[in-house]
Design a protein around this motif. Structure first.
Motif, PDB file in Angstrom:
ATOM      1  N   THR A 116      17.541  32.945  32.075  1.00  0.00           N
ATOM      2  CA  THR A 116      18.311  31.698  32.086  1.00  0.00           C
ATOM      3  C   THR A 116      19.470  31.769  31.100  1.00  0.00           C
ATOM      4  N   LEU A 117      19.176  32.302  29.915  1.00  0.00           N
ATOM      5  CA  LEU A 117      20.210  32.369  28.880  1.00  0.00           C
ATOM      6  C   LEU A 117      21.318  33.355  29.263  1.00  0.00           C
ATOM      7  N   ALA A 118      20.937  34.485  29.849  1.00  0.00           N
ATOM      8  CA  ALA A 118      21.948  35.460  30.288  1.00  0.00           C
ATOM      9  C   ALA A 118      22.838  34.839  31.368  1.00  0.00           C
ATOM     10  N   GLU A 159      29.495  30.721  30.770  1.00  0.00           N
ATOM     11  CA  GLU A 159      30.450  30.471  29.680  1.00  0.00           C
ATOM     12  C   GLU A 159      31.566  31.526  29.690  1.00  0.00           C
ATOM     13  N   LEU A 175      24.306  34.755  20.324  1.00  0.00           N
ATOM     14  CA  LEU A 175      22.835  34.776  20.438  1.00  0.00           C
ATOM     15  C   LEU A 175      22.098  34.668  19.111  1.00  0.00           C
ATOM     16  N   VAL A 191      18.072  39.335  25.271  1.00  0.00           N
ATOM     17  CA  VAL A 191      19.202  38.976  26.134  1.00  0.00           C
ATOM     18  C   VAL A 191      20.358  39.954  25.928  1.00  0.00           C
ATOM     19  N   ALA A 222      27.612  37.516  23.892  1.00  0.00           N
ATOM     20  CA  ALA A 222      26.235  37.864  23.520  1.00  0.00           C
ATOM     21  C   ALA A 222      26.180  38.262  22.048  1.00  0.00           C
ATOM     22  N   ARG A 242      11.633  34.505  31.558  1.00  0.00           N
ATOM     23  CA  ARG A 242      12.440  33.541  32.313  1.00  0.00           C
ATOM     24  C   ARG A 242      13.519  32.912  31.423  1.00  0.00           C
ATOM     25  N   SER A 243      13.164  32.658  30.142  1.00  0.00           N
ATOM     26  CA  SER A 243      14.158  32.078  29.231  1.00  0.00           C
ATOM     27  C   SER A 243      15.318  33.049  29.022  1.00  0.00           C
ATOM     28  N   SER A 244      15.012  34.351  28.932  1.00  0.00           N
ATOM     29  CA  SER A 244      16.069  35.347  28.757  1.00  0.00           C
ATOM     30  C   SER A 244      17.013  35.358  29.956  1.00  0.00           C
ATOM     31  N   ARG A 248      31.411  38.393  28.463  1.00  0.00           N
ATOM     32  CA  ARG A 248      29.985  38.069  28.333  1.00  0.00           C
ATOM     33  C   ARG A 248      29.325  38.921  27.248  1.00  0.00           C
ATOM     34  N   GLN A 249      29.679  40.198  27.240  1.00  0.00           N
ATOM     35  CA  GLN A 249      29.119  41.084  26.205  1.00  0.00           C
ATOM     36  C   GLN A 249      29.543  40.592  24.811  1.00  0.00           C
ATOM     37  N   TYR A 257      15.996  23.921  28.694  1.00  0.00           N
ATOM     38  CA  TYR A 257      15.174  24.863  29.464  1.00  0.00           C
ATOM     39  C   TYR A 257      13.742  24.918  28.919  1.00  0.00           C
ATOM     40  N   GLU A 267      23.527  37.493  37.617  1.00  0.00           N
ATOM     41  CA  GLU A 267      23.734  38.857  38.125  1.00  0.00           C
ATOM     42  C   GLU A 267      24.196  38.845  39.578  1.00  0.00           C
ATOM     43  N   TYR A 270      23.423  31.677  31.705  1.00  0.00           N
ATOM     44  CA  TYR A 270      24.269  30.660  31.072  1.00  0.00           C
ATOM     45  C   TYR A 270      25.469  31.310  30.367  1.00  0.00           C
ATOM     46  N   LEU A 271      25.245  32.448  29.718  1.00  0.00           N
ATOM     47  CA  LEU A 271      26.371  33.131  29.054  1.00  0.00           C
ATOM     48  C   LEU A 271      27.371  33.668  30.083  1.00  0.00           C
TER      49      LEU A 271
END
Lengths: 129, 129
Positions: free
Chosen positions: A13-15, A21, A83, B90, A79, A9-11, A75-76, B17, A54, A17-18
């Motif tokens: 959420t972070l994806a 951004e 990260l 991520v 990352a 779930r954290s992954s 986004r890539q 989070y 997504e 969020y990015l």
């Protein structure tokens, strides 16, 4: 405590969020070159549909392929750039925040706010013998 | 693209989070041992005040020190157990999602949905000569 699910779930959420951004970066870039498109993208992205990165990108892809692909690219890049710094940084921030919250609370509990003579107080609270 | 600020905001988001996940762990633990407290904590935490993890903890600390300290402890534990896995995970998720979104879009663009004879189609679209 199901660590595996929390990692998952954290992954996500972070994806997401990015993704947010990356959208902000693209809006900023467009603001200089093409203000109407910047405005359009900002409006499209402000309807609360960014909680799921997504799903947001799929919606955007259906109505504006160029902007969606641009956000994918940014986004890539984010990352790759962002990260690796996060684990140490967040661990340090959490350790510091925990320490501060405990100290603040302790100070409140003993009615010791904005002390003017910390050294004296410490001497006073030492074992009297 | 201000990478430094993005790292900072991403860290804050991730720390908040993990605070939320720590609260969920504590609610789950309490549900078995002390259902009324589980209910109280879940209610306290569902008023949208979890967007800012530190502000949330400060509020909780003011009204229920024990639960706040318990969440601090679980959050620290989660930070140790979860954060190191996130960068690779991520990055991989974003690379895979980008690839999938581009492919899906390409398939739609050439009207090639759920092909029943992929091999044949590929042969047909080869240079006819």
């Amino acid at each position: 405590m199901d660590i595996k699910s929390i990692v998952k779930r954290s992954s996500t959420t972070l994806a997401s969020y990015l993704t947010y951004e990356a959208m902000r970066v693209v809006v900023d870039q467009l603001r200089e070159m093409d203000p109407p498109r910047a405005h359009w993208l900002a409006s499209f992205s402000s309807t609360g549909n960014m909680q799921d990165g997504e799903a947001y990108l799929q919606e955007l892809l259906a109505v504006n392929r160029d902007l969606a692909f641009r956000i994918l690219t940014v986004r890539q890049h984010l990352a790759e750039e962002v990260l690796d710094f996060l684990p140490e940084r967040v661990k340090a921030a959490i350790a510091e925040a925990n320490h501060k919250l405990r100290c603040d609370h302790l100070e409140q509990a003993i009615g010791w706010n904005a002390p003017t003579g910390g050294g004296d107080l410490r001497t006073e609270s030492a074992a009297p013998e």
